[in-house]
Design an enzyme around this catalytic site. Structure first.
Site, PDB file in Angstrom:
ATOM      1  N   ARG A  38      46.063 -11.380 -53.088  1.00 41.04           N
ATOM      2  CA  ARG A  38      46.573 -12.263 -54.146  1.00 41.04           C
ATOM      3  C   ARG A  38      48.054 -12.575 -53.973  1.00 41.04           C
ATOM      4  O   ARG A  38      48.543 -13.549 -54.528  1.00 41.04           O
ATOM      5  CB  ARG A  38      46.311 -11.637 -55.525  1.00 41.04           C
ATOM      6  CG  ARG A  38      44.951 -11.947 -56.087  1.00 41.04           C
ATOM      7  CD  ARG A  38      44.824 -13.396 -56.579  1.00 41.04           C
ATOM      8  NE  ARG A  38      45.316 -13.531 -57.941  1.00 41.04           N
ATOM      9  CZ  ARG A  38      46.334 -14.280 -58.286  1.00 41.04           C
ATOM     10  NH1 ARG A  38      46.996 -14.960 -57.380  1.00 41.04           N
ATOM     11  NH2 ARG A  38      46.702 -14.352 -59.547  1.00 41.04           N
ATOM     12  N   ASP A  73      34.678 -17.841 -60.531  1.00 42.05           N
ATOM     13  CA  ASP A  73      35.053 -17.690 -61.942  1.00 42.05           C
ATOM     14  C   ASP A  73      34.133 -18.562 -62.785  1.00 42.05           C
ATOM     15  O   ASP A  73      33.687 -19.625 -62.322  1.00 42.05           O
ATOM     16  CB  ASP A  73      36.517 -18.078 -62.181  1.00 42.05           C
ATOM     17  CG  ASP A  73      36.987 -17.574 -63.548  1.00 42.05           C
ATOM     18  OD1 ASP A  73      37.441 -16.427 -63.611  1.00 42.05           O
ATOM     19  OD2 ASP A  73      36.837 -18.317 -64.530  1.00 42.05           O
ATOM     20  N   TYR A 150      36.477 -22.067 -74.284  1.00 40.87           N
ATOM     21  CA  TYR A 150      37.670 -22.348 -73.463  1.00 40.87           C
ATOM     22  C   TYR A 150      38.019 -23.839 -73.493  1.00 40.87           C
ATOM     23  O   TYR A 150      39.187 -24.213 -73.604  1.00 40.87           O
ATOM     24  CB  TYR A 150      37.457 -21.876 -72.016  1.00 40.87           C
ATOM     25  CG  TYR A 150      37.582 -20.376 -71.879  1.00 40.87           C
ATOM     26  CD1 TYR A 150      38.829 -19.767 -71.850  1.00 40.87           C
ATOM     27  CD2 TYR A 150      36.460 -19.566 -71.814  1.00 40.87           C
ATOM     28  CE1 TYR A 150      38.958 -18.389 -71.755  1.00 40.87           C
ATOM     29  CE2 TYR A 150      36.573 -18.184 -71.709  1.00 40.87           C
ATOM     30  CZ  TYR A 150      37.825 -17.602 -71.680  1.00 40.87           C
ATOM     31  OH  TYR A 150      37.953 -16.249 -71.589  1.00 40.87           O
TER      32      TYR A 150
END
Ligand code: CP3
Length: 344
Positions: A38, A73, A150
């Site tokens: 990351r 995701d 969301y």
């Protein structure tokens, strides 16, 4: 045939040598090798590059988990549907133009996964090549309520006020949005199975915000649309949510060969609510992994005792693993579950 098929056997409620274990969010920041990657790549870069997604997916296998979960995701489908978002540093996901009107919902595209999400399907093929049958690969998608929250809130929320405002105040818009999300998710999960996923999980992480009556009216038809179709695709389907104690009968009726349980519901009680004709997955509190090893093991022992050796239990957390979790405790609990559940 998988070399290790105890996860798939448990999904089908067949006996296994030991209780299978995997952890939601098992690929993530608690692992040093994930943090190292990351530093060089954004989250979306990891998701959109099949080689990198594959590398991350395989990282937790060194801990001895019995399944891999695709690195992706739940929000990825929103981008090709026309709702751009980003993962802002330290803030979580941010939707650039939150959904507030029917006009915006009408513009959302009901995409074919091969078009906008081909990179996820490519990841699945790459991972399966690399896994070479070692352990099964779980695909996944977000459920319509969780995705809608969301989209409408513009990111994470505690109150779900805007979400419920649309649900109660503009039910036509709500059902139009949920219908589009459900059809995309149905196609997406089918496409993941066609690309090689050995099982799929539907994440309705936040649906526990609703009462049973509201769940049945505003959510269940859309989840049913997905699950009743995907359950015929030939692989086990896991239906997961949190805070769902009172929703379990309605979630079970919507579908899933396996129902996810969280720690607020004792596993034995949850299993009797969903019925022993389904498998269950769960349900260790993720924060228990911050406790000393003996305490974490005692909690894991309690989960196993609740399952009582009945075929059809997959050991997992009740929600995703937290970023600061010590890897050693994760390792200890995985080993403990395998040793403690060994059937001679
Ligand atoms: C609600 C939800 C999301 N994503 C997901 C859910 C449902 C599960 C749950 O309820 O926990 C699901 C998810 N997200 C990710 C996976 C990968 C596979 C796995 O190892 O389980 C899975 C299964 C990668 C990720 N997705 C995200 C991370 C953290 C990313 C990073 O910065 O490296 C990972 C590993 C980012 C993400 N993605 C999402 C949020 C709210 C965040 C930010 C919060 C956070 O920072 O932890 C949306």
């Amino acid at each position: 045939m998988k070399k290790n098929d105890r996860f798939l056997r448990a999904c089908r409620r067949e006996p296994t040598d030991v209780t299978p274990v995997w952890f939601m969010r098992q690929a993530g920041r608690y692992m040093p090798e994930y943090r190292a990657l990351r530093e060089k790549h954004t989250l979306l870069e990891l998701c959109k590059n099949a080689e990198l997604a594959c590398e991350v997916t395989l990282q937790p296998l060194r801990l001895g988990v019995d399944a891999a979960i695709l690195f992706a995701d739940i929000l990825l489908p929103l981008e090709p549907m026309g709702a751009a978002f980003e993962f802002a540093k330290g803030e979580g996901p941010v939707i650039h133009e939150p959904i507030a009107s029917m006009a915006q919902i009408e513009k959302l595209r009901v995409i074919e996964p091969r078009e906008g999400l081909g990179y996820v399907l490519e990841s699945i093929r790459t991972i399966q090549r690399e896994l070479a049958g070692k352990v099964p690969l779980i695909g996944f998608a977000g459920a319509p309520f969780t995705l809608a929250s969301y989209l409408i809130e513009g990111g994470g929320t505690k109150q779900f006020a805007k979400t419920k405002k649309m649900m109660y105040g503009a039910p036509d818009a709500w059902h139009a949005l949920m219908g589009k999300l459900a059809e995309v998710v149905r196609r997406y999960l089918r496409a993941q199975v066609e690309a090689g996923a050995d099982a799929v999980q539907l994440f309705d992480s936040w649906v526990g915000q609703l009462s049973p009556d509201d769940y049945r009216e505003y959510v269940q038809p859309h989840v049913r649309h997905i699950l009743q179709d995907v359950m015929t695709a030939g692989v086990p389907v896991i239906h997961f949510g949190t805070g769902t104690h009172t929703l379990l009968p309605a979630m079970r009726d919507a579908g899933g060969h396996v129902l996810g349980l969280d720690w607020r519901t004792p596993l034995a009680e949850g299993w009797s609510i969903v019925g022993h004709d389904r498998a269950v997955q769960g349900n260790l509190d993720p924060t228990v992994l911050f406790a000393p090893r003996e305490v974490a093991e005692a909690h894991a022992a309690r989960v196993l005792a609740e399952a009582a050796g009945r075929p059809g239990h997959i050991f997992n957390l009740g929600h995703g693993i937290l970023p600061e979790t010590p890897v050693e405790t994760v390792q200890a609990v995985i080993d403990f579950v395998h040793e403690k559940s060994a059937r001679s």
